[in-house]
Write a protein that holds these residues in place. Structure first.
Motif, PDB file in Angstrom:
ATOM      1  N   LEU A 272      -2.912  50.628 -63.094  1.00  0.00           N
ATOM      2  CA  LEU A 272      -2.035  51.127 -64.151  1.00  0.00           C
ATOM      3  C   LEU A 272      -2.804  51.402 -65.441  1.00  0.00           C
ATOM      4  O   LEU A 272      -2.503  52.362 -66.163  1.00  0.00           O
ATOM      5  N   ASN A 273      -3.811  50.587 -65.727  1.00  0.00           N
ATOM      6  CA  ASN A 273      -4.612  50.821 -66.928  1.00  0.00           C
ATOM      7  C   ASN A 273      -5.328  52.172 -66.851  1.00  0.00           C
ATOM      8  O   ASN A 273      -5.446  52.886 -67.847  1.00  0.00           O
ATOM      9  N   VAL A 276      -2.863  54.864 -67.724  1.00  0.00           N
ATOM     10  CA  VAL A 276      -2.616  54.903 -69.169  1.00  0.00           C
ATOM     11  C   VAL A 276      -3.767  55.608 -69.885  1.00  0.00           C
ATOM     12  O   VAL A 276      -3.548  56.440 -70.775  1.00  0.00           O
ATOM     13  N   LEU A 298      -4.602  47.166 -73.519  1.00  0.00           N
ATOM     14  CA  LEU A 298      -4.490  47.017 -72.074  1.00  0.00           C
ATOM     15  C   LEU A 298      -4.982  45.646 -71.633  1.00  0.00           C
ATOM     16  O   LEU A 298      -6.072  45.219 -72.008  1.00  0.00           O
ATOM     17  N   THR A 341      -0.123  47.064 -71.784  1.00  0.00           N
ATOM     18  CA  THR A 341       0.128  46.650 -70.402  1.00  0.00           C
ATOM     19  C   THR A 341      -0.047  45.152 -70.315  1.00  0.00           C
ATOM     20  O   THR A 341      -0.887  44.564 -71.011  1.00  0.00           O
ATOM     21  N   VAL A 351       4.770  47.881 -68.711  1.00  0.00           N
ATOM     22  CA  VAL A 351       4.170  48.830 -69.638  1.00  0.00           C
ATOM     23  C   VAL A 351       5.103  48.977 -70.828  1.00  0.00           C
ATOM     24  O   VAL A 351       6.313  49.158 -70.665  1.00  0.00           O
ATOM     25  N   SER A 413       8.867  48.190 -65.855  1.00  0.00           N
ATOM     26  CA  SER A 413       8.084  47.298 -65.001  1.00  0.00           C
ATOM     27  C   SER A 413       7.977  47.885 -63.605  1.00  0.00           C
ATOM     28  O   SER A 413       8.863  48.610 -63.145  1.00  0.00           O
TER      29      SER A 413
END
Length: 432
Positions: A272-273, A276, A298, A341, A351, A413
């Motif tokens: 997910l980072n 982003v 993050l 995050t 997030v 989420s």
């Protein structure tokens, strides 16, 4: 003589008394026998009444089951069908009871669902009541989806001896769900096309930089070659720059193609980072144009999530662009967006996108995710609605808040990948 007659008389009296006692005992025994016989007859009548009531209840129950419009069946622990009603025969396309009764239920279960079906049966015979879906292939080859409500049947000692299942055809419902999902996917794709139209200027800028660099390095190499006073080794560095800039331009184009193309959503163990960071880079030009600052906070070593990277990127991009437009429209003096995050418990990742804009009216905050709801003069009210659909289709949740000090915050989420699964990336359709 007198003594002998007295003795005879006494003997006769004693014999008479014994006979009388015997007659009395016999009469009492006969009376008790008649009473016992009467009790037996009463018991037989009572027993027959119980049998009649049981038979009547059985007939009534069988009549109810046979008239039930949905499939009612009994199954043994090994999957053998013990009983089934006429509606069940029709459901599995059987012409006679012998076609399915006494046969394994797996003969009408699609091969890919058999193991799941066995596991559900094991749980029911362990004492659970379950509701489960499976794909079925009927005796005549018709494919459909079925839903079964299953409970364990117990005998007088409490032992489970059968599974009672009520099954119905849910094919139309499944098709309707699939159609809704496909419709949402198509809406999301249209929204991405709209997003790309609004970001055309930023894309032109992103592509113009590597293309201009390629042209400059190439012209420089040509000039030096024409001058004739350059060693081949001196051209390696500028030519490497040409290659790097070409790859950068190609990456931008691949990103755009993946973002707008029509395709089935695919879940994967996703960083997910990294998504982003990609969104931040993608929106860099637009944030600069609106005099805004985009900050990233993050969490390190963040668990991966089950997600379609492109669709989650769309959600974050929509929320970031909403913040940029809200601050620009309100002419906020401080224009700052922060994306955070963080792990949320052991099985989710959250997030958060917060801004320093005007915030959200408390009376409207519950409506912001509704379709066609918008506070923008030229908005169509689909961005947040599609974002919610995407998040919920991933099994997550999204909410909006208005901060007391000013600004809006959106949080969503997603399900985290279990530690044992994170090392092996699995891919499968979100509509599976």
């Amino acid at each position: 003589m007198g003594i002998e007659s007295d003795a005879i008389w006494l003997g006769l009296v004693a014999l008479g008394g014994a006979l009388a006692a015997a007659l009395i005992a016999l009469a009492v025994a006969a009376l008790r026998l008649r009473e016992a016989e009467q009790r037996v007859r009463d018991k037989e009548v009572e027993h027959q009444g119980v049998l009649d009531r049981l038979q009547e209840n059985e007939y009534r129950l069988r009549a109810i089951i046979e008239s039930e419009p949905e499939c009612v069946k009994l199954q043994a622990a090994d999957g053998t069908v013990l009983e089934i009603n006429p509606a069940g025969l029709k459901l599995v396309d059987a012409d006679r009871f012998e076609d399915i009764v006494g046969k394994p239920i797996y003969s009408v279960v699609a091969p890919e669902c058999i193991e799941i079906y066995r596991e559900n049966m094991r749980r029911v015979f362990a004492g659970e009541a379950l509701v489960y879906e499976f794909r079925s292939i009927t005796l005549k080859g018709r494919t459909c989806w079925m839903e079964t409500h299953a409970v364990p049947l117990r005998d007088a000692r409490g032992a489970i001896y059968a599974l009672l299942g009520i099954t119905r055809d849910v094919t139309e419902h499944k098709l309707a769900e699939e159609q809704v999902r496909r419709h949402q996917t198509e809406l999301a794709r249209v929204a991405r096309l709209s997003t790309m139209g609004e970001m055309a200027t930023g894309l032109a800028h992103e592509l113009n930089q590597p293309l201009a660099a390629i042209a400059n390095f190439a012209r420089g190499c040509i000039r030096r070659l024409r001058s004739g006073d350059v060693a081949p080794g001196e051209l390696i560095r500028p030519l490497e720059e040409v290659c790097q800039q070409a790859e950068r331009a190609g990456e931008v184009m691949r990103h755009v193609r993946d973002f707008v193309r029509k395709r089935e959503p695919v879940l994967a163990a996703t960083d997910l980072n990294q998504i982003v960071r990609g969104v931040a880079k993608f929106n860099e030009m637009e944030t600069r144009q609106q005099n805004a600052v985009l900050k990233l906070d993050l969490a390190p070593e963040l668990p991966r999530v089950w997600a379609d990277p492109i669709m989650v990127e769309q959600v974050i991009g929509n929320l970031v662009r909403n913040s940029i437009e809200a601050m620009a429209e309100a002419r906020s003096r401080r224009r700052e967006i922060t994306i955070r995050t963080a792990a949320s418990g052991r099985d989710a990742v959250e997030v958060e996108i917060g801004d320093t804009g005007p915030g959200i009216d408390g009376a409207l905050i519950d409506q912001v995710f509704d379709q066609f709801f918008t506070t923008k003069p030229e908005g169509v009210g689909m961005g947040l609605s599609i974002s919610r659909s995407i998040v919920e289709s991933h099994g997550g949740s999204i909410r909006a808040e208005s901060r007391a000090g000013g600004g809006a915050t959106f949080r969503f989420s997603l399900q985290a990948v279990a530690q044992r699964e994170s090392s092996v990336e699995r891919r499968y359709s979100i509509h599976r």
